[in-house]
Scaffold this motif. Structure first.
Motif, short mmCIF file in Angstrom:
data_model
loop_
_atom_site.label_atom_id
_atom_site.label_comp_id
_atom_site.label_asym_id
_atom_site.label_seq_id
_atom_site.Cartn_x
_atom_site.Cartn_y
_atom_site.Cartn_z
N TRP A 124 -2.79 -1.14 4.36
CA TRP A 124 -1.94 -1.49 5.53
C TRP A 124 -2.75 -2.28 6.34
O TRP A 124 -3.68 -2.27 6.60
CB TRP A 124 -1.23 -0.40 6.05
CG TRP A 124 -0.24 -0.43 7.25
CD1 TRP A 124 -0.85 -0.69 8.58
CD2 TRP A 124 1.10 -1.09 7.13
NE1 TRP A 124 0.27 -1.09 9.19
CE2 TRP A 124 1.53 -1.37 8.39
CE3 TRP A 124 1.94 -1.16 6.07
CZ2 TRP A 124 2.60 -1.66 8.92
CZ3 TRP A 124 3.30 -1.25 6.39
CH2 TRP A 124 3.75 -1.70 7.72
N VAL A 125 -1.85 -3.32 6.89
CA VAL A 125 -2.17 -4.24 8.03
C VAL A 125 -1.30 -4.62 8.83
O VAL A 125 -0.12 -4.78 8.43
CB VAL A 125 -3.22 -5.59 7.48
CG1 VAL A 125 -2.26 -6.22 6.64
CG2 VAL A 125 -3.85 -6.18 8.50
N TRP A 126 -1.60 -4.41 10.22
CA TRP A 126 -0.61 -4.67 11.26
C TRP A 126 -0.18 -6.16 11.50
O TRP A 126 -0.29 -6.61 12.44
CB TRP A 126 -0.90 -4.07 12.64
CG TRP A 126 -0.80 -2.53 12.61
CD1 TRP A 126 -2.00 -1.62 12.43
CD2 TRP A 126 0.35 -1.96 12.49
NE1 TRP A 126 -1.59 -0.46 12.25
CE2 TRP A 126 -0.12 -0.46 12.44
CE3 TRP A 126 1.57 -2.05 12.74
CZ2 TRP A 126 0.60 0.49 12.29
CZ3 TRP A 126 2.82 -0.88 12.55
CH2 TRP A 126 2.11 0.35 12.69
N ASP A 127 0.00 -7.05 10.37
CA ASP A 127 0.46 -8.37 10.39
C ASP A 127 2.01 -8.56 10.64
O ASP A 127 2.82 -7.53 10.68
CB ASP A 127 -0.02 -8.97 9.41
CG ASP A 127 0.81 -9.04 8.03
OD1 ASP A 127 1.56 -8.44 8.12
OD2 ASP A 127 0.46 -9.98 7.19
N ALA A 128 2.45 -9.68 10.88
CA ALA A 128 3.88 -9.79 11.06
C ALA A 128 4.90 -9.59 10.26
O ALA A 128 5.79 -8.67 10.37
CB ALA A 128 3.93 -11.46 11.63
N ARG A 129 4.48 -9.74 9.06
CA ARG A 129 5.51 -9.47 7.73
C ARG A 129 5.67 -7.98 7.81
O ARG A 129 6.71 -7.23 7.39
CB ARG A 129 5.08 -10.06 6.53
CG ARG A 129 5.95 -9.80 5.34
CD ARG A 129 7.39 -10.07 5.35
NE ARG A 129 7.64 -11.27 5.39
CZ ARG A 129 7.86 -12.21 4.27
NH1 ARG A 129 7.77 -11.55 3.20
NH2 ARG A 129 8.17 -13.19 4.44
N LEU A 130 4.27 -7.39 7.77
CA LEU A 130 4.38 -5.76 7.39
C LEU A 130 5.10 -4.91 8.67
O LEU A 130 5.94 -4.16 8.36
CB LEU A 130 3.09 -5.35 6.93
CG LEU A 130 2.72 -5.42 5.59
CD1 LEU A 130 2.38 -6.87 5.11
CD2 LEU A 130 1.27 -4.63 5.47
#
Lengths: 265, 67
Positions: A124-130
């Motif tokens: 998981w990464v807190w990027d815009a798409r996710l």
């Protein structure tokens, strides 16, 4: 033409009869598309030059992600129709779509995490798409919670419709997030007029997307039948239908009675 | 044409172990497929349960007086 159809099936009785006819064919269609799709995806298509065999997750991740967005769009549409024209069946359709949309939103996140770990080295990464996809899942949960929280069905319909319409703002954010911001998530594999993949991979993906559509339609129609049966329990046409079902061992034999009622209406 | 057809029947893997291993990605691909299958089947199981509950309660208490 389209508006006439909407108003024709705004009657719960007609929608119930239509749904009863479509559930099985749609389920068979989903199976007929999923089996060759899975065969192509897992057996025929070669490994991706960059991502190796792990790219095969694309065949479940993309349909799940697309359906999570399309289902929400449909919910927003039926909510709008219900709010403007006060058609009861619209709210029921939106309610029937919500759990399936939530399942696909969750699957989109889970399949994405299983893809992310081998490809990006992180679940998981807190990027815009996710992050916007996670917000979509929470919107589905909020919708379902709101639906259950209200005893008064008319009030629940209105509250859910407003939430569905407000939440629709998130859809373009999800879709364009990979263009608007610098994200870890890769760009779109399919966009109008072009596909960045080999023909057999594209065929497999389109078959799986078709199967997801057919599954969603079948599930939503089945659920809307149950919602109508729960909400319209006092309606004579439904009681007549139940009597027909009770008298006949073969459930399919009751369908003409529903048609008869529909033609009388 | 026969070549194109036979290519659709020819698997990419040399043996079943390689198919299951999927390079080093089998650990990610197979659980994902299993999770998807369980989620979709689970949704239908819940729908069937709801239908059974509805049938057993008959759902017509409120309408009994209207008939």
């Amino acid at each position: 033409m389209f508006s006439r159809l909407i108003f024709y099936f705004a009657s719960p009785m007609r929608l119930h009869a239509l749904a009863g006819r479509l559930v099985r064919p749609l389920l068979w269609l989903a199976l007929a598309l999923a089996l060759p799709g899975l065969w192509l995806a897992l057996v025929v298509t070669p490994a991706d030059a960059v991502q190796g065999e792990g790219y095969r997750l694309l065949y479940v991740h993309v349909p799940a992600a697309w359906m999570s967005m399309f289902v929400y769009l449909l919910m927003a549409f039926w909510s709008f129709v219900g709010l403007v024209w006060h058609t009861r069946a619209s709210a029921m359709l939106a309610h029937a779509l919500a759990p399936t949309g939530a399942v696909f939103a969750l699957l989109s996140l889970v399949t994405g995490a299983f893809w992310g770990q081998p490809m990006w080295g992180t679940w998981w990464v807190w990027d815009a798409r996710l992050s916007s996809s996670l917000l979509l899942f929470f919107l589905y949960l909020g919708y379902l919670a709101l639906l259950r929280a209200n005893e008064d069905s008319a009030r629940a319909d209105r509250a859910c419709a407003v939430l569905a319409l407000l939440g629709a703002v998130n859809l373009p954010v999800i879709y364009f997030s990979v263009r608007w911001w610098n994200t870890l998530h890769q760009g779109a594999s399919l966009s109008p007029g072009k596909a960045s993949m080999a023909p057999e991979m594209l065929t497999a993906l389109l078959l799986m997307i078709g199967a997801a559509w057919a599954y969603t339609a079948a599930t939503a129609f089945k659920r809307v039948q149950l919602i109508i049966a729960e909400r319209e329990a006092q309606a004579r046409w439904l009681q007549q239908l139940q009597d027909d079902l009770n008298q006949s061992d073969d459930g399919g034999a009751a369908l003409p009675a529903a048609d008869l009622e529909a033609s009388r209406a | 044409m026969p070549d194109a057809f036979s290519s659709f029947l020819t698997p990419w893997w040399p043996d079943v172990a390689a198919f299951l291993r999927m390079g080093k990605h089998g650990l990610y691909v197979w659980p994902t497929l299993a999770i998807c299958a369980v989620a979709l089947a689970g949704e239908w199981l819940l729908l069937m349960q709801r239908e059974r509950r509805l049938k057993s309660s008959d759902g017509r208490g409120a309408g009994e007086n209207l008939r």
